[in-house]
Each structure stands twice: as C-alpha cells, then as structure tokens.
Write a protein that holds these residues in place. Structure first.
Motif, PDB file in Angstrom:
ATOM      1  N   GLY A 164       0.813  -1.206   0.000  1.00 45.32           N
ATOM      2  CA  GLY A 164       0.000   0.000   0.000  1.00 45.32           C
ATOM      3  C   GLY A 164       0.845   1.254   0.000  1.00 45.32           C
ATOM      4  O   GLY A 164       0.512   2.244  -0.673  1.00 45.32           O
ATOM      5  N   SER A 165       1.952   1.230   0.722  1.00 42.88           N
ATOM      6  CA  SER A 165       2.815   2.414   0.794  1.00 42.88           C
ATOM      7  C   SER A 165       3.430   2.756  -0.554  1.00 42.88           C
ATOM      8  O   SER A 165       3.640   3.934  -0.871  1.00 42.88           O
ATOM      9  N   ILE A 166       3.737   1.738  -1.343  1.00 44.25           N
ATOM     10  CA  ILE A 166       4.306   1.980  -2.672  1.00 44.25           C
ATOM     11  C   ILE A 166       3.303   2.745  -3.537  1.00 44.25           C
ATOM     12  O   ILE A 166       3.660   3.696  -4.246  1.00 44.25           O
ATOM     13  N   ILE A 167       2.045   2.345  -3.477  1.00 44.00           N
ATOM     14  CA  ILE A 167       1.011   3.045  -4.244  1.00 44.00           C
ATOM     15  C   ILE A 167       0.786   4.437  -3.662  1.00 44.00           C
ATOM     16  O   ILE A 167       0.591   5.411  -4.399  1.00 44.00           O
ATOM     17  N   ARG A 168       0.811   4.553  -2.330  1.00 41.36           N
ATOM     18  CA  ARG A 168       0.707   5.868  -1.698  1.00 41.36           C
ATOM     19  C   ARG A 168       1.793   6.814  -2.222  1.00 41.36           C
ATOM     20  O   ARG A 168       1.535   7.998  -2.467  1.00 41.36           O
ATOM     21  N   LEU A 169       3.008   6.286  -2.370  1.00 39.22           N
ATOM     22  CA  LEU A 169       4.110   7.123  -2.829  1.00 39.22           C
ATOM     23  C   LEU A 169       3.877   7.621  -4.249  1.00 39.22           C
ATOM     24  O   LEU A 169       4.102   8.799  -4.558  1.00 39.22           O
ATOM     25  N   ALA A 170       3.422   6.721  -5.132  1.00 43.56           N
ATOM     26  CA  ALA A 170       3.137   7.132  -6.513  1.00 43.56           C
ATOM     27  C   ALA A 170       2.060   8.213  -6.543  1.00 43.56           C
ATOM     28  O   ALA A 170       2.142   9.160  -7.331  1.00 43.56           O
ATOM     29  N   CYS A 171       1.054   8.083  -5.662  1.00 43.57           N
ATOM     30  CA  CYS A 171       0.004   9.105  -5.575  1.00 43.57           C
ATOM     31  C   CYS A 171       0.571  10.416  -5.032  1.00 43.57           C
ATOM     32  O   CYS A 171       0.286  11.498  -5.566  1.00 43.57           O
ATOM     33  N   TYR A 172       1.368  10.314  -3.970  1.00 43.08           N
ATOM     34  CA  TYR A 172       1.909  11.517  -3.334  1.00 43.08           C
ATOM     35  C   TYR A 172       2.754  12.322  -4.310  1.00 43.08           C
ATOM     36  O   TYR A 172       2.724  13.566  -4.300  1.00 43.08           O
ATOM     37  N   MET A 173       3.502  11.630  -5.151  1.00 40.58           N
ATOM     38  CA  MET A 173       4.313  12.334  -6.147  1.00 40.58           C
ATOM     39  C   MET A 173       3.432  13.170  -7.068  1.00 40.58           C
ATOM     40  O   MET A 173       3.871  14.172  -7.619  1.00 40.58           O
ATOM     41  N   GLY A 174       2.179  12.768  -7.231  1.00 41.84           N
ATOM     42  CA  GLY A 174       1.268  13.516  -8.085  1.00 41.84           C
ATOM     43  C   GLY A 174       0.639  14.713  -7.423  1.00 41.84           C
ATOM     44  O   GLY A 174       0.358  15.722  -8.080  1.00 41.84           O
ATOM     45  N   TYR A 175       0.397  14.647  -6.103  1.00 38.62           N
ATOM     46  CA  TYR A 175      -0.306  15.757  -5.462  1.00 38.62           C
ATOM     47  C   TYR A 175       0.560  16.567  -4.496  1.00 38.62           C
ATOM     48  O   TYR A 175       0.084  17.518  -3.864  1.00 38.62           O
ATOM     49  N   ALA A 176       1.842  16.241  -4.363  1.00 39.35           N
ATOM     50  CA  ALA A 176       2.707  16.892  -3.375  1.00 39.35           C
ATOM     51  C   ALA A 176       2.752  18.407  -3.528  1.00 39.35           C
ATOM     52  O   ALA A 176       2.839  19.138  -2.539  1.00 39.35           O
ATOM     53  N   SER A 177       2.688  18.895  -4.742  1.00 42.68           N
ATOM     54  CA  SER A 177       2.797  20.332  -4.984  1.00 42.68           C
ATOM     55  C   SER A 177       1.444  21.037  -4.987  1.00 42.68           C
ATOM     56  O   SER A 177       1.382  22.241  -5.215  1.00 42.68           O
ATOM     57  N   LEU A 178       0.369  20.283  -4.722  1.00 46.11           N
ATOM     58  CA  LEU A 178      -0.978  20.849  -4.792  1.00 46.11           C
ATOM     59  C   LEU A 178      -1.540  21.107  -3.396  1.00 46.11           C
ATOM     60  O   LEU A 178      -1.076  20.539  -2.409  1.00 46.11           O
ATOM     61  N   ASP A 179      -2.556  21.952  -3.329  1.00 45.47           N
ATOM     62  CA  ASP A 179      -3.266  22.225  -2.082  1.00 45.47           C
ATOM     63  C   ASP A 179      -4.427  21.235  -1.984  1.00 45.47           C
ATOM     64  O   ASP A 179      -5.494  21.447  -2.549  1.00 45.47           O
ATOM     65  N   VAL A 180      -4.199  20.141  -1.270  1.00 43.42           N
ATOM     66  CA  VAL A 180      -5.167  19.050  -1.202  1.00 43.42           C
ATOM     67  C   VAL A 180      -5.697  18.943   0.223  1.00 43.42           C
ATOM     68  O   VAL A 180      -4.927  19.024   1.187  1.00 43.42           O
ATOM     69  N   SER A 181      -7.003  18.744   0.368  1.00 47.28           N
ATOM     70  CA  SER A 181      -7.616  18.672   1.692  1.00 47.28           C
ATOM     71  C   SER A 181      -7.194  17.400   2.422  1.00 47.28           C
ATOM     72  O   SER A 181      -6.922  16.372   1.790  1.00 47.28           O
ATOM     73  N   PRO A 182      -7.153  17.453   3.766  1.00 44.80           N
ATOM     74  CA  PRO A 182      -6.824  16.249   4.545  1.00 44.80           C
ATOM     75  C   PRO A 182      -7.760  15.078   4.245  1.00 44.80           C
ATOM     76  O   PRO A 182      -7.327  13.926   4.244  1.00 44.80           O
ATOM     77  N   GLN A 183      -9.037  15.367   4.003  1.00 46.49           N
ATOM     78  CA  GLN A 183      -9.987  14.295   3.705  1.00 46.49           C
ATOM     79  C   GLN A 183      -9.646  13.601   2.394  1.00 46.49           C
ATOM     80  O   GLN A 183      -9.718  12.371   2.289  1.00 46.49           O
ATOM     81  N   THR A 184      -9.251  14.377   1.389  1.00 49.36           N
ATOM     82  CA  THR A 184      -8.866  13.790   0.100  1.00 49.36           C
ATOM     83  C   THR A 184      -7.624  12.927   0.254  1.00 49.36           C
ATOM     84  O   THR A 184      -7.556  11.814  -0.300  1.00 49.36           O
ATOM     85  N   ILE A 185      -6.658  13.401   1.031  1.00 50.30           N
ATOM     86  CA  ILE A 185      -5.446  12.611   1.274  1.00 50.30           C
ATOM     87  C   ILE A 185      -5.791  11.311   1.993  1.00 50.30           C
ATOM     88  O   ILE A 185      -5.271  10.241   1.661  1.00 50.30           O
ATOM     89  N   GLU A 186      -6.704  11.402   2.952  1.00 48.82           N
ATOM     90  CA  GLU A 186      -7.137  10.207   3.670  1.00 48.82           C
ATOM     91  C   GLU A 186      -7.783   9.201   2.726  1.00 48.82           C
ATOM     92  O   GLU A 186      -7.516   7.990   2.816  1.00 48.82           O
TER      93      GLU A 186
END
Length: 306
Positions: A160-182
């Motif tokens: 799961g963490s590997i997929i989380r990392l691929a996702c994080y690389m996509g939204y790291a520079s964006l203003d994303v809500s805590p609920q969306t990250i969850e």
C-alpha cells in the motif's frame, strides 16, 4: 512505459551519474523495466490531473516515480533471490548496490529541482511513506507473520505504501484537503491488498520455483491452510515447521495442486479480496476528483479487478 517517461529517466540519470559504466548499467536496468506494463508514472500523472494539477513538469515527476519504484523492484529481487534473468541479478552485486544508491540519489536530487519551497515538507512525507514500506517489507522477509491481521497490516505497509508514494508524487505540490489525502491513502492500501492477494493465489502453483512457499512466507491462502484441520496433505505444516525439505513438497506437486484446489484456500482468499474491492469502491465514490482522470486513476490502481 511511454518513451517520454524513459527519456526523462535517462535525463535524470545523466544529471547525477557521470561514471560511464554505472550510467550505462542504470540505463540497462531502465530498459529492462520499460518492457513491463508499469503503472507508477500513470498513477502519479492521474493523481495530479484529477486533483486539479497542471504542472508542465509532471512527466518529469512521473519519471522520478518510476526511478524510485525500480529501486523497490531491485531490492525486492535481491532479498528474495529470484528473477534470475533480470540484469540487476546477473551483474556483480557490488555494481547493483551502487546502482541502487545512484537511483536513490538521483530521485531525491530531482525533488530538490522540482518542488522548490516544498522540498522540506516533501522530503519528510516521502521518508515517512518509504519507511512505512520498509517496515512492511521487513515483516515479510523475516517471516514474522502469524495471523491474518498480521498479514493485512504487513501488506498495507509494504504494498500500500508503494502506491501511496506514486500518488503523493502527483499531489505533493498541490493544495489538497486532509480528507482527500485520507481517501487516497485508503485507496492505495486497499489496492495494495487486492493485488497482493491475487499474487498470493497465483503463487500457490509455483511450488517448484522460488516462490513464497519456497521462502516459507505466510501468505493469506497459506495462513488458511496452516489453520485448517484438513489432513489430506500432511506435508505443509511439517515443511513450515522445518521438519521436512522443500524437495519433498516438490516431489508431491500433483498432490499439492489437488489439495489447494479442494481446500477452500482460494475461495477464502477471493472473499477477502472481494471485501477489499468493495471497500475501495466505497471510498472511490466519496473521492472528489476531476473526470476523466478519476476514472483513469481507478483503472491504473485496482480497476481491472472490478
């Protein structure tokens, strides 16, 4: 893997690795990886666009994602000592380890160039995600899994963490809500479980290869069998207890295949997998994201199982 992503991966390596032989070796590893249907750059890009991103650097960021995922593949193969046909398993181990270090340096160096003021937060979050994956990987290779709950936690941490990392690389520079990250983190964990359970079921037939059974790993179907009172195949428990050798199992491969077919372990694993798919679908419906990238994100993570 798209040619654009491969070109960016080569460019990143060229910026960080001057030694010609190491540079050439790393590009050989990249070429090997490019032959696979790798989802990582797609996940990064889809996450970015579905959450409103429009960075002109997103292909470069996606290429960095592929680099760090290639490190994970190489380390996984080194730990399990399988995939003997891969170039990183065929060259000198010292060269492979140096390539792994080069990949890591190139990846983190690229973050400095891409994220600017976000670098400190970015590095901290990425370190947390990678550390979570390493913790799961350690639980896996140390054969410390004893229960289904242990297994589920380990897979979420490792895969799961590997997929989380691929996702994080996509939204790291964006203003994303805590609920969306969850929601994204939960989807990543469920997707990791869905794929790992499928791999576990497929691996049951590979008794004479360097499989999970070869390594005495307690996968979901194996945990079911170890808890079963069925004595029609009496060799499994003694093997996991270290009282018989693997070759004795291999000699009884036909009996093993008949046993797993009738034991219910596949049906049990499919039920657990279907629960994960249902949970993922519920979270997906709540995710606020932009079409068609939201649908493409689902396709690139767990959509083939729906």
């Amino acid at each position: 893997m798209e040619n654009t992503i491969i070109e960016h991966m080569h460019a990143i390596v060229d910026e960080h690795i001057d030694a010609k032989d190491l540079n050439k070796l790393i590009k050989l590893f990249i070429q090997e990886k490019s032959q696979e249907k790798s989802p990582w750059s797609t996940i990064t890009r889809c996450t970015h666009f579905m959450l409103g991103g429009n960075s002109p650097q997103i292909d470069r960021i996606a290429a960095a994602t592929e680099l760090i995922m290639l490190v994970q593949d190489i380390v996984d193969d080194l730990q399990d000592q399988d995939q003997e046909n891969k170039p990183w398993m065929q060259c000198e181990p010292a060269y492979t380890l140096n390539a792994v270090l080069a990949f890591l340096i190139s990846f983190f160096g690229e973050l400095e160039l891409l994220q600017g003021n976000h670098t400190r937060r970015l590095n901290k979050e990425i370190s947390k995600i990678i550390s979570r994956s390493i913790n799961g990987q350690q639980k896996d290779i140390s054969n410390s899994i004893e229960t289904v709950d242990d297994y589920l936690i380990m897979v979420q941490e490792k895969s799961g963490s590997i997929i989380r990392l691929a996702c994080y690389m996509g939204y790291a520079s964006l203003d994303v809500s805590p609920q969306t990250i969850e929601h994204i983190d939960a989807l990543a964990d469920y997707a990791g479980l869905i794929h790992q359970i499928q791999n576990d079921m497929n691996d049951l037939n590979e008794i004479d290869n360097k499989s999970d059974l070869f390594l005495k790993k307690c996968t979901l179907p194996i945990l079911y069998l170890l808890e079963s009172e069925d004595t029609s195949f009496p060799l499994l428990k003694p093997f996991y207890q270290g009282r018989i050798r693997l070759d004795e199992l291999i000699e009884n491969k036909e009996a093993w295949l008949t046993y797993i077919d009738k034991s219910g372990c596949i049906e049990y694993s499919k039920i657990v997998q279907s629960i994960c798919i249902t949970k993922a679908e519920e979270i997906y419906e709540e995710l606020l994201a932009i079409a068609p990238w939201k649908e493409k994100f689902r396709d690139s993570t767990y959509g083939s199982f729906v």
